[in-house]
Design an enzyme around this catalytic site. Structure first.
Site, PDB file in Angstrom:
ATOM      1  N   TYR A  32       0.828  -1.209   0.000  1.00 35.19           N
ATOM      2  CA  TYR A  32       0.000   0.000   0.000  1.00 35.19           C
ATOM      3  C   TYR A  32       0.855   1.249   0.000  1.00 35.19           C
ATOM      4  O   TYR A  32       2.074   1.181   0.205  1.00 35.19           O
ATOM      5  CB  TYR A  32      -0.957  -0.017   1.193  1.00 35.19           C
ATOM      6  CG  TYR A  32      -0.322   0.275   2.538  1.00 35.19           C
ATOM      7  CD1 TYR A  32       0.509  -0.651   3.164  1.00 35.19           C
ATOM      8  CD2 TYR A  32      -0.538   1.498   3.179  1.00 35.19           C
ATOM      9  CE1 TYR A  32       1.094  -0.370   4.384  1.00 35.19           C
ATOM     10  CE2 TYR A  32       0.040   1.779   4.416  1.00 35.19           C
ATOM     11  CZ  TYR A  32       0.856   0.838   5.005  1.00 35.19           C
ATOM     12  OH  TYR A  32       1.446   1.124   6.208  1.00 35.19           O
ATOM     13  N   LYS A 150       6.491  -2.117   1.754  1.00 36.21           N
ATOM     14  CA  LYS A 150       5.341  -1.543   2.484  1.00 36.21           C
ATOM     15  C   LYS A 150       4.125  -2.456   2.352  1.00 36.21           C
ATOM     16  O   LYS A 150       3.247  -2.233   1.516  1.00 36.21           O
ATOM     17  CB  LYS A 150       5.056  -0.146   1.931  1.00 36.21           C
ATOM     18  CG  LYS A 150       4.176   0.702   2.838  1.00 36.21           C
ATOM     19  CD  LYS A 150       4.226   2.151   2.412  1.00 36.21           C
ATOM     20  CE  LYS A 150       3.180   3.003   3.063  1.00 36.21           C
ATOM     21  NZ  LYS A 150       3.255   3.075   4.514  1.00 36.21           N
ATOM     22  N   GLU A 182      12.371   2.240  14.006  1.00 36.40           N
ATOM     23  CA  GLU A 182      11.480   3.311  13.539  1.00 36.40           C
ATOM     24  C   GLU A 182      10.236   3.311  14.403  1.00 36.40           C
ATOM     25  O   GLU A 182      10.125   2.527  15.346  1.00 36.40           O
ATOM     26  CB  GLU A 182      11.127   3.103  12.056  1.00 36.40           C
ATOM     27  CG  GLU A 182      10.447   1.777  11.790  1.00 36.40           C
ATOM     28  CD  GLU A 182      10.239   1.464  10.304  1.00 36.40           C
ATOM     29  OE1 GLU A 182      10.114   2.399   9.500  1.00 36.40           O
ATOM     30  OE2 GLU A 182      10.180   0.267   9.982  1.00 36.40           O
ATOM     31  N   LEU A 206      11.281   1.086   6.877  1.00 37.14           N
ATOM     32  CA  LEU A 206      10.638   1.553   5.657  1.00 37.14           C
ATOM     33  C   LEU A 206      11.383   2.791   5.171  1.00 37.14           C
ATOM     34  O   LEU A 206      11.745   3.654   5.976  1.00 37.14           O
ATOM     35  CB  LEU A 206       9.172   1.905   5.920  1.00 37.14           C
ATOM     36  CG  LEU A 206       8.427   2.217   4.625  1.00 37.14           C
ATOM     37  CD1 LEU A 206       8.121   0.945   3.844  1.00 37.14           C
ATOM     38  CD2 LEU A 206       7.149   2.978   4.895  1.00 37.14           C
TER      39      LEU A 206
END
Ligand code: PMP
Length: 286
Positions: A32, A150, A182, A206
């Site tokens: 996505y 992702k 993260e 990411l």
């Protein structure tokens, strides 16, 4: 009622239907992107589409038939749904060939499913959280090893956001071997002695589109940037901390595991980077 996009059609949201055999539903076999909208225009659109292309490639997932029309589809949905400030969510799944199987379906028999919908978020650019700052907790990073893709496997980040909420906080940072990877849905930064520190790109995080833009703008205004790992202890002793994502831009972090960061208020560098990011992104919005 919103109009959404599903496999070539614009439909009322209640009429968009997907098979129970869709692999995003059964296997989280989907990727996505979330693109923000300011003043009715798309922010960092090309970056999101490039990352989508990479996610598809890394998973050997076919491109949806409408891949080259994605800009028009985004714009059409923003226009139909009259989005001034908000988000466009896009998802591609590997589709299905009418059954459940671990093996990927033949790409000729199963075309990818492409879904897009908008979310109206008035106040996206003037977010009170940006003034107040986030309180965060830290938690072990037990996600899979390809966080650079992702995917829609978001259960663990979702669990950790709930943990943060239940602890009276706004979000969580993931820790692996003592180092911050993260946030649940954002990239993590600290500032010490005027230097901005954020983890370097790898399969462990990411590759945030907002991260890249913020680092570029920071360098343009002569801020010092170090791309390296940092520990949670280092973060607690930092002068400032902040997170970046397409849906929140830059948000200062004022507390980590109950420890106040700096003076417990939104820091000057994070605040300035938010202003620059919004200003520059608006200029480049399409
Ligand atoms: N890391 C993770 C795990 C995320 O889910 C996100 C937001 N999708 C980010 C970082 C930030 O990426 P971006 O700036 O492209 O939204």
């Amino acid at each position: 009622m919103r109009t959404v996009y599903l496999n070539g059609e614009y439909l009322p949201e209640t009429e968009a239907k997907i098979s129970i055999f869709d692999r995003a539903f059964l296997m989280a076999d989907g990727v996505y992107e979330v693109t923000s909208v300011l003043g009715g225009k798309l922010i960092d659109f090309e970056g999101h589409i490039r990352r989508l292309e990479r996610s598809l490639l890394e998973l050997g997932m076919p491109k949806p038939d409408a891949f080259d029309e994605l800009l028009d589809i985004h714009r059409e949905l923003v226009s139909i749904n009259r989005i001034d400030e908000g988000l466009v969510y896009l998802q591609v799944s590997r589709g299905n060939d009418g059954d459940r199987d671990f093996l990927y379906p033949d790409p000729e028999a199963a075309r990818p499913t492409l879904v897009l919908f908008t979310q109206s978020k008035p106040g996206l650019s003037d977010n009170p959280a940006a003034r107040r700052g986030f309180k965060i907790i830290s938690t072990e990073d037990v996600r899979w090893g390809r966080r650079d893709i992702k995917t829609t496997q978001l259960l663990y980040p979702s669990m950790c956001k709930m943990m943060a909420k239940n602890a009276g906080c706004d979000d969580a940072w993931f820790i692996e071997d003592g180092f911050v990877t993260e946030g649940t849905s954002n990239n993590a930064f600290i500032v010490k002695d005027g230097r901005i520190v954020t983890r370097l790109l790898s399969n462990e995080i990411l590759h945030g589109i907002t991260r890249a833009a913020v680092l570029r703008f920071a360098k343009e205004v002569q801020m010092q940037v170090d791309e390296r790992k940092f520990t949670i202890e280092e973060a607690k002793n930092a002068d400032e901390a902040f997170v970046t994502s397409a849906s929140t831009f830059v948000i200062p972090v004022v507390e980590i595991d109950g420890a106040m960061i700096g003076d417990g208020k939104s820091g000057p560098i994070a605040t300035r980077l938010r202003e620059i990011y919004i200003e520059e992104s608006l200029k480049a919005a399409i």
